[in-house]
Design an enzyme around this catalytic site. Sequence first.
Site, PDB file in Angstrom:
ATOM      1  N   GLU A  50       0.862  -1.173   0.000  1.00  0.00           N
ATOM      2  CA  GLU A  50       0.000   0.000   0.000  1.00  0.00           C
ATOM      3  C   GLU A  50       0.903   1.228   0.000  1.00  0.00           C
ATOM      4  O   GLU A  50       1.918   1.251   0.702  1.00  0.00           O
ATOM      5  CB  GLU A  50      -0.895  -0.004   1.242  1.00  0.00           C
ATOM      6  N   ASN A  95      -6.417   0.893   3.516  1.00  0.00           N
ATOM      7  CA  ASN A  95      -7.287   2.059   3.683  1.00  0.00           C
ATOM      8  C   ASN A  95      -7.216   2.996   2.484  1.00  0.00           C
ATOM      9  O   ASN A  95      -8.204   3.636   2.117  1.00  0.00           O
ATOM     10  CB  ASN A  95      -6.880   2.827   4.945  1.00  0.00           C
ATOM     11  N   ASN A 195     -12.068  -3.065   1.425  1.00  0.00           N
ATOM     12  CA  ASN A 195     -11.117  -3.193   2.526  1.00  0.00           C
ATOM     13  C   ASN A 195     -11.690  -2.644   3.824  1.00  0.00           C
ATOM     14  O   ASN A 195     -12.060  -1.466   3.891  1.00  0.00           O
ATOM     15  CB  ASN A 195      -9.834  -2.430   2.194  1.00  0.00           C
ATOM     16  N   GLU A 196     -11.803  -3.499   4.845  1.00  0.00           N
ATOM     17  CA  GLU A 196     -12.154  -3.069   6.213  1.00  0.00           C
ATOM     18  C   GLU A 196     -13.335  -2.100   6.239  1.00  0.00           C
ATOM     19  O   GLU A 196     -13.313  -1.080   6.942  1.00  0.00           O
ATOM     20  CB  GLU A 196     -10.930  -2.445   6.891  1.00  0.00           C
ATOM     21  N   TYR A 268      -4.081  -7.293  13.553  1.00  0.00           N
ATOM     22  CA  TYR A 268      -2.796  -6.858  14.067  1.00  0.00           C
ATOM     23  C   TYR A 268      -2.786  -7.235  15.543  1.00  0.00           C
ATOM     24  O   TYR A 268      -3.376  -6.550  16.388  1.00  0.00           O
ATOM     25  CB  TYR A 268      -2.608  -5.366  13.824  1.00  0.00           C
ATOM     26  N   GLU A 322      -4.185  -9.327   5.947  1.00  0.00           N
ATOM     27  CA  GLU A 322      -3.383  -8.291   6.621  1.00  0.00           C
ATOM     28  C   GLU A 322      -2.992  -8.800   8.007  1.00  0.00           C
ATOM     29  O   GLU A 322      -3.865  -9.140   8.818  1.00  0.00           O
ATOM     30  CB  GLU A 322      -4.127  -6.954   6.745  1.00  0.00           C
TER      31      GLU A 322
END
Length: 503
Positions: A50, A95, A195-196, A268, A322
């Site tokens: 990214e 993001n 994404n998210e 994470y 991720e």
Amino acid sequence: MRLFKNICFYTLVLCLVSGNLTAQEIALIKIDPDRKIDTIDPNIYGAFVEPIRTVVYGNIYDPDSPFADENGFRKDFIDLIKELNIRNVRWPGGNFVSGYNWEDGIGPKDQRPAKLDLAWNQIETNQMGTDEYAKFCSLIGADNFLCINGGTGTLDDARNWVEYCNYEKGTFYSDLRRKYGNEEPFNVKYVGLGNEIDGPWQMGQKSAEDYCKFALEAGKLIALIDEDIKLVASGASLYRPGNEWVDWNEYVLDKMVGKIDYISVHRYATEALPGGRENNVFSDRMSLGLDIDEKIETTHALIKKAMVKSESDRPVYISFDEYSPGFGGMASSLLLAQHLNSFIRHADIVKMANITMITNLTGHSPEGVFKNSLFHTFHLYSNNAIGTALDIYTDGPSYDNEIFNNIPYLDVTAIFNESEKKVILNVVNRHETEAIETKIDLQAGKYTGKATVNVINAENPNARNTIDESPVSVETDQLNFKGNVIKHTFPAHSFTQIEIPVK
């Protein structure tokens, strides 16, 4: 009173001695090549990229660098990363992608607009766009894993992007790709449907209901363009008390099973630490592999439930696309091994994974890139840990902390590589200061009596490589044994991979 004090003193001494003995008791690993979990999908050795700060502009793409090739890519980085045999790269976010207009990043570079990237509060020059990401993947031998804009993007944005990438010729966007110098399609194999999108930090955040409406239609249009593309639904990323992440995944799976091939997991793991990412207690960080196991097993259960309800015969797997073990120190390499061990242990459900970021797998300096500790760990796994994951038995010393109970000091996986006739054993010793003597019982099969032992370790668990010094490296030795029993001592704070040839 004196008697009471003496009792307390001896009790304390006994506790301290017992704790020490527990850490030093002989561990047991039992391996049977007939006890199979599933084939390990090599796609677990993927990476994520990214354009954050210098990840892309500087470390991967830098036309002004003395290391740059004719296309502006860093040759030193490309050459080193190729050794890792990365199977797929997820791009361009993250993001970032939730505010990205992909058409800004195609065509003549001097005509590409510079845009404000609201995700990371930076200016995106768009010098690295679709053609460049696809070129980067081809240079390192990785498949393309494209993530569409599921935030501010539209259905037309999604379908046009895929048409540009994968349709051969004869349409506006496929011919535009050809006009810009790429006559052959990019053969994007995987598409992430956003994404998210559950996260409040995400541009275009959606409810689960609104997300599914968008993702189902986007997936339908993408499949009409290329039915071979595998689709990845955006799983939850907002972990907080109340387990709303479970509710999100349950809803998405209930609505999308039968239309998707994967659901993403982003985690994470340092978020689970008491005190968060600032917690540098070694034993706490070394327990985080259990958090990864927990997220996988919970999501797997939700997949099973949704599959039963839907009666679909289209399997859904986990794309753990991720995760981050840290930034290149010895302790980070051990946490990377725990992530990869978790993916191997769950080889029946985890079929793709992508480390954040691909550039974290090497060290960086003005004099060029170098092998950091993450490089060494990833290299051993991606090149050797291929085959069938085995259901093994382990017993040995353990510890507790504020997060988990009964944390085994040894984190172990085993693999049978039938084509190369060998068993691969991966062992992390989580203990900061003590080696652990272990009996390895090979319960079936005949063995040559010789094994190759690769060890990653350093005197200091916080050791970090530089371009001039490499306190963290791989040491290789040969081990002889008789029959079906190996006795081996795993050093403190180490990762060990043992290759055991089968007759």
